[in-house]
Design a protein around this motif. Structure first.
Motif, mmCIF file in Angstrom:
data_model
loop_
_atom_site.group_PDB
_atom_site.id
_atom_site.type_symbol
_atom_site.label_atom_id
_atom_site.label_comp_id
_atom_site.label_asym_id
_atom_site.label_seq_id
_atom_site.Cartn_x
_atom_site.Cartn_y
_atom_site.Cartn_z
ATOM 1 N N UNK A 150 65.334 25.528 22.812
ATOM 2 C CA UNK A 150 66.112 26.706 22.433
ATOM 3 C C UNK A 150 65.566 27.414 21.327
ATOM 4 N N UNK A 151 64.326 27.400 20.982
ATOM 5 C CA UNK A 151 63.692 28.088 19.874
ATOM 6 C C UNK A 151 62.516 29.087 20.583
ATOM 7 N N UNK A 152 62.338 29.956 19.999
ATOM 8 C CA UNK A 152 61.327 30.962 20.572
ATOM 9 C C UNK A 152 59.716 30.445 19.870
ATOM 10 N N UNK A 153 58.934 30.586 20.657
ATOM 11 C CA UNK A 153 57.461 30.199 20.494
ATOM 12 C C UNK A 153 56.298 31.176 20.667
ATOM 13 N N UNK A 154 55.681 31.145 19.548
ATOM 14 C CA UNK A 154 54.531 31.947 19.357
ATOM 15 C C UNK A 154 53.178 31.317 19.538
ATOM 16 N N UNK A 155 52.078 32.080 19.663
ATOM 17 C CA UNK A 155 50.816 31.517 20.041
ATOM 18 C C UNK A 155 49.870 32.419 19.315
ATOM 19 N N UNK A 156 49.005 31.791 18.373
ATOM 20 C CA UNK A 156 47.697 32.562 18.032
ATOM 21 C C UNK A 156 46.296 31.769 18.529
ATOM 22 N N UNK A 157 45.626 32.539 19.212
ATOM 23 C CA UNK A 157 44.305 31.953 19.654
ATOM 24 C C UNK A 157 43.287 31.625 18.631
ATOM 25 N N UNK A 158 43.607 32.320 17.403
ATOM 26 C CA UNK A 158 42.714 32.113 16.332
ATOM 27 C C UNK A 158 43.679 32.276 15.110
ATOM 28 N N UNK A 159 43.167 31.584 13.786
ATOM 29 C CA UNK A 159 44.014 31.899 12.802
ATOM 30 C C UNK A 159 44.184 33.285 12.291
ATOM 31 N N UNK A 160 43.272 34.286 12.533
ATOM 32 C CA UNK A 160 43.416 35.690 12.033
ATOM 33 C C UNK A 160 43.980 36.464 13.295
ATOM 34 N N UNK A 161 44.434 35.957 14.316
ATOM 35 C CA UNK A 161 44.789 36.512 15.500
ATOM 36 C C UNK A 161 46.354 37.163 15.591
ATOM 37 N N UNK A 162 46.681 38.027 16.194
ATOM 38 C CA UNK A 162 48.232 38.138 16.083
ATOM 39 C C UNK A 162 48.826 37.363 17.034
ATOM 40 N N UNK A 163 49.909 36.992 16.579
ATOM 41 C CA UNK A 163 50.905 35.875 17.280
ATOM 42 C C UNK A 163 51.258 36.622 18.491
ATOM 43 N N UNK A 164 51.373 35.751 19.721
ATOM 44 C CA UNK A 164 51.880 36.322 21.034
ATOM 45 C C UNK A 164 53.076 35.357 21.486
ATOM 46 N N UNK A 165 54.191 36.067 21.876
ATOM 47 C CA UNK A 165 55.315 35.357 22.227
ATOM 48 C C UNK A 165 55.278 34.769 23.603
ATOM 49 N N UNK A 166 55.126 33.447 23.911
ATOM 50 C CA UNK A 166 54.809 32.719 25.012
ATOM 51 C C UNK A 166 56.372 31.960 25.471
ATOM 52 N N UNK A 167 57.433 31.914 24.565
ATOM 53 C CA UNK A 167 58.707 31.319 25.151
ATOM 54 C C UNK A 167 59.543 32.247 24.164
ATOM 55 N N UNK A 168 60.693 32.469 24.819
ATOM 56 C CA UNK A 168 61.738 33.557 24.205
ATOM 57 C C UNK A 168 62.930 32.458 23.533
ATOM 58 N N UNK A 169 63.075 31.233 23.884
ATOM 59 C CA UNK A 169 64.040 30.479 23.395
ATOM 60 C C UNK A 169 65.125 30.577 24.281
ATOM 61 N N UNK A 170 65.308 31.029 25.284
ATOM 62 C CA UNK A 170 66.305 31.368 26.231
ATOM 63 C C UNK A 170 65.961 30.679 27.468
ATOM 64 N N UNK A 171 66.605 29.808 28.029
ATOM 65 C CA UNK A 171 66.414 29.416 29.479
ATOM 66 C C UNK A 171 67.269 29.891 30.234
ATOM 67 N N UNK A 172 66.932 30.373 31.344
ATOM 68 C CA UNK A 172 67.458 31.518 32.375
ATOM 69 C C UNK A 172 68.679 30.751 32.847
ATOM 70 N N UNK A 173 68.721 29.448 33.093
ATOM 71 C CA UNK A 173 69.835 28.781 33.551
ATOM 72 C C UNK A 173 71.010 28.519 32.960
ATOM 73 N N UNK A 174 70.689 28.657 31.275
ATOM 74 C CA UNK A 174 71.888 28.608 30.347
ATOM 75 C C UNK A 174 72.611 29.986 30.517
ATOM 76 N N UNK A 175 72.029 31.069 31.149
ATOM 77 C CA UNK A 175 72.763 32.335 30.827
ATOM 78 C C UNK A 175 73.594 32.501 31.775
ATOM 79 N N UNK A 176 74.890 33.317 31.619
ATOM 80 C CA UNK A 176 75.741 33.515 32.635
ATOM 81 C C UNK A 176 75.042 34.340 33.908
#
Length: 644
Positions: free
Chosen positions: A227-253
């Motif tokens: 339940x928490x968004x996750x970002x990923x940097x492939x290098x310390x100086x790279x821009x973060x990329x969202x890889x998980x939005x913290x929302x599980x599809x099955x928990x949504x109406x």
């Protein structure tokens, strides 16, 4: 590192005979090594464990901020950030959750098997007067306090830098996992503004965990729905990329989820690229609460007939992937794809496996019943859509007729069959029973290897003459479930290739000529001659009530095993010694009349004819002649005689 022990009482030195209580001594380095390398079977789980800890920290902050909003400061959105550094061979997981003080570090990280999450949950329970923290929203994952140490499976050193929310100091915890650790203050400029940063200095054989695609795949597979968004940097100086939005599809109406969303999730969870044929999404509430998002695939999975017959339903606990080996559904539903997410399933210490529990059994029962109920609804609502599902998975569903006594009636209701009168369409057992003939007391079936051969079986001739519908069963499992004592509405299933046909009480179709077992004296004598000639190959030779056109056919004895099942067992090396079949002869067939008219001086021809009739019946039954060389020789002699 320290290990929690029970306070000890030393015996008086002067009285050496008095009993004494001693503390267990432990080599902490060896204990840590054994725990890290024995508790977990797959080193990739370290990432799941550290992300779970980070998610717990964010949930702890969210809970404490309910009574102390100032803890959030200017950063109200919690998140987890993963940073890769291939040059330095490090992997960093950072969260902006509750954070730790130096004392917290000593207690949570310096003591094996003391779970901060467990203590936090106990504190919530004590304050609320309830062991159930769900109402407070603390969806916490950890239980045992050992997950953090899985990092030492891939790291030669671990640094943890943390700053408690609302504190103006920060600390660093460092260890090589060999039995000692150090805690020291650190400049707040080098620490997160709030939360914890875990830096893994990777072992040489673990540097693949600095590869973006490897880490991204693991996060999405194992922790993509925390339940928490996750970002990923492939290098310390790279821009973060969202890889998980913290929302599980099955928990949504369901009202907020589109058909495309469901289809995209299906492709991700199943690894297939087709459209789902049926989607089940619901939340079970009551004694046991869990969420289900499951799919019937639109096409056969490649492993549908895998000998291991494993299912592919994933099990999550608090939105963290645990395993896809749990038997959430019975094996005859192994084509289903999807997941079950529970908040309180008991786990083993490594969180890789669930423990057998009454709750797991209740989930299995509930999900299985719901899947069968939804299939039944679809069969009623959209027969064509259900027919496509049955075409793909009917052969697997029928395994349940043999294996699952409790749900046999529901499964039989779902079953569909091609029949001798359906013209290639699917028929239910209810359809069959509604069309039964006067005085018909059984549901007749024929088991074989393919529909074309079954439809051409000589054993069906007498049934066609009376308009009796026969179920055509071409799947290997059919030979098993029909022997399991199944009936429908008090009407048993009966093989057309086993025992006497007993059709005399059922009226003929208009214009059909009745088969008869009444034979002339010559035919009766010939039947007796055939029986004597084939005594080593057959158990009985008798006039047939089921043949109208063919001269001969083979059937199983009344108490014998169905011949198709016998062949299946023989092919798998499990058969008992094969039972001798019964050879039935059509007393009205012109060929039989001519053979019966041969005189005593034609004994050699009569013997050849008896064997060839048996071989003909074998071939019509989908088998080879017992003795191919003898068959060829007899056929050659017959041609020679005919051509003079």
């Amino acid at each position: 590192m320290t290990i929690e022990t029970t306070p000890t009482a030393e015996a008086p030195a002067a009285d050496t005979s008095a009993p004494a209580t001693h503390a267990f001594e432990a080599d902490v380095a060896r204990l840590l090594h054994m725990m890290v390398h024995s508790v977990y079977s797959d080193k990739t789980v370290f990432l799941r464990e550290l992300i779970s800890n980070a998610a717990d920290a964010c949930e702890k902050l969210r809970y404490e901020a309910l009574s102390a909003p100032e803890l959030l400061g200017d950063e109200s959105r919690t998140q987890i950030a993963i940073t890769l550094d291939p040059d330095a061979k490090t992997l960093t997981i950072e969260d902006n959750g509750i954070g730790m003080t130096a004392d917290d570090m000593g207690e949570a990280l310096g003591t094996i098997a003391r779970s901060g999450t467990k203590a936090f949950m106990d504190r919530i329970a004590a304050s609320s007067g309830s062991a159930n923290t769900g109402s407070e929203g603390a969806q916490l994952i950890g239980q045992f306090g050992v997950g953090f140490y899985s990092a030492f499976m891939v790291a030669e050193k671990v640094d943890v830098v943390s700053r408690r929310a609302g504190a103006d100091t920060a600390s660093v915890w460092s260890s090589d996992g060999l039995g000692t650790y150090r805690i020291a203050p650190v400049d707040t400029a080098e620490a997160p503004s709030r939360g914890t940063r875990v830096v893994l200095h990777l072992l040489e054989d673990a540097t693949s965990f600095t590869d973006r695609f490897t880490v991204e795949r693991l996060v999405k597979d194992q922790s993509g729905h925390v339940p928490v968004p996750i970002t990923l940097r492939e290098r310390p100086d790279a821009e973060p990329v969202d890889i998980a939005d913290g929302a599980a599809l099955w928990t949504k109406p369901k009202s907020e989820i589109s058909t495309e969303d469901y289809a995209d999730f299906y492709r991700g969870v199943s690894g297939q690229f087709d459209e789902p044929a049926l989607t089940l999404h619901y939340r079970a509430e009551g004694l046991h609460e869990y969420s289900v998002l499951a799919y019937v695939p639109g096409a056969k999975p490649f492993d549908l007939f895998d000998p291991d017959r494993n299912g592919r339903m994933k099990l999550y606990v608090k939105r963290v992937f645990i395993t896809d080996d749990a038997e959430v559904l019975p094996r005859y539903l192994r084509f289903m794809r999807g997941l079950v997410d529970s908040s309180d399933l008991p786990l083993n210490v490594s969180r890789e496996m669930i423990q057998e529990s009454p709750m797991l059994a209740a989930i299995r029962k509930g999900v299985t019943g719901r899947v069968l109920a939804e299939l039944d609804k679809l069969a009623t609502r959209d027969a064509d859509a259900y027919a496509k599902i049955w075409e793909n998975f009917g052969a697997v569903l029928k395994e349940g007729l043999y294996e699952d006594f409790e749900r046999r009636e529901a499964l039989l209701k779902l079953a569909r069959f091609k029949t001798t009168t359906s013209g290639g369409a699917w028929r239910s057992v209810a359809d069959y029973v509604a069309a039964m003939k006067e005085n018909q007391t059984a549901i007749y079936y024929a088991v074989g290897t393919d529909l074309d051969r079954l439809e051409a079986s000589p054993q069906l001739e007498g049934f066609r003459a009376r308009g009796i519908e026969v179920l055509l069963l071409p799947d290997p499992v059919d030979g098993f479930w029909v022997t399991a004592g199944i009936d429908h509405d008090g009407k048993p299933f009966k093989s057309v290739t086993q025992g006497a046909a007993d059709l005399s009480l059922i009226p003929l179709v208009d214009g059909a000529e009745a088969p008869t077992t009444v034979a002339t004296p010559e035919v009766t004598d010939f039947i007796a001659f055939v029986k004597a000639t084939l005594a080593d190959a057959v158990s009985e030779v008798r006039a047939s009530e089921r043949l109208t056109d063919s001269a001969v056919c083979l059937v199983a004895a009344d108490s014998g095993m169905d011949r198709q099942l016998e062949r299946i067992l023989a092919a798998s090396g499990q058969a008992m010694p094969a039972a001798k079949p019964v050879l039935e002869i059509n007393p009205r067939a012109p060929l039989i009349a001519k053979l019966a008219a041969l005189g005593d001086d034609e004994t050699a021809l009569r013997e050849d004819a008896a064997h060839l009739l048996f071989d003909e019946a074998q071939i019509a039954d989908g088998e080879r002649p017992l003795d191919a060389r003898a068959f060829s020789a007899r056929l050659s002699r017959l041609f020679t005689r005919a051509l003079g």
